[in-house]
Motif scaffolding. Structure first.
Motif, short mmCIF file in Angstrom:
data_model
loop_
_atom_site.label_atom_id
_atom_site.label_comp_id
_atom_site.label_asym_id
_atom_site.label_seq_id
_atom_site.Cartn_x
_atom_site.Cartn_y
_atom_site.Cartn_z
N GLY A 22 0.82 -1.22 0.00
CA GLY A 22 0.00 0.00 0.00
C GLY A 22 0.85 1.26 0.00
N VAL A 23 1.88 1.27 0.82
CA VAL A 23 2.79 2.43 0.90
C VAL A 23 3.55 2.58 -0.41
CG1 VAL A 23 4.88 3.27 2.05
CG2 VAL A 23 3.01 2.35 3.40
N ILE A 35 0.48 -3.80 -8.91
CA ILE A 35 1.77 -4.35 -8.49
C ILE A 35 1.65 -5.87 -8.32
CG2 ILE A 35 3.50 -4.43 -6.64
CD1 ILE A 35 2.96 -1.45 -6.17
N VAL A 36 0.56 -6.30 -7.68
CA VAL A 36 0.33 -7.74 -7.49
C VAL A 36 0.28 -8.45 -8.84
CG1 VAL A 36 -1.40 -9.44 -6.73
CG2 VAL A 36 -0.83 -7.48 -5.26
N ASP A 45 0.65 -9.96 1.11
CA ASP A 45 1.13 -9.72 2.47
C ASP A 45 2.44 -10.45 2.75
OD1 ASP A 45 -1.09 -8.11 3.09
OD2 ASP A 45 -2.29 -9.89 3.52
N ALA A 46 2.89 -11.27 1.81
CA ALA A 46 4.09 -12.08 2.04
C ALA A 46 5.35 -11.46 1.42
CB ALA A 46 3.88 -13.49 1.49
N ILE A 47 5.32 -10.16 1.14
CA ILE A 47 6.52 -9.51 0.61
C ILE A 47 7.56 -9.37 1.71
CG2 ILE A 47 5.29 -8.29 -1.24
CD1 ILE A 47 5.52 -5.74 0.56
N GLN A 48 8.83 -9.32 1.31
CA GLN A 48 9.90 -9.25 2.30
C GLN A 48 10.89 -8.14 1.95
OE1 GLN A 48 11.75 -13.06 2.79
NE2 GLN A 48 9.80 -14.14 2.95
#
Length: 75
Positions: A22-23, A35-36, A45-48
């Motif tokens: 989101g940011v 982006i997804v 939610d699993a980005i690192q």
């Protein structure tokens, strides 16, 4: 030496600790979904931190649809 050619308009971003899609999306003025989609992320939610993602370009985010203005009456 190795060189990589990036097509014009293609942008990449390396995620920093604490950042969310989101940011990142807001910073680049694109949608989270774009982006997804472009990165084929199964779980957004699993980005690192340290992960490099592609940022879509050429996307315009519209917050409000334009209002139509009636033409002035000529009667």
């Amino acid at each position: 030496t190795t060189s990589t050619t990036v097509p014009p308009g293609q942008r990449f971003y390396t995620i920093k600790p604490g950042e969310t899609l989101g940011v990142i999306a807001a910073s680049f003025e694109v949608t989270v979904q774009s982006i997804v989609d472009i990165n084929g992320l199964a779980n957004p939610d699993a980005i690192q931190a340290g992960q490099t993602i592609e940022i879509p370009s050429g996307i315009v985010v519209v917050e409000n649809l334009p209002t139509t203005v009636a033409a002035p009456s000529t009667t």
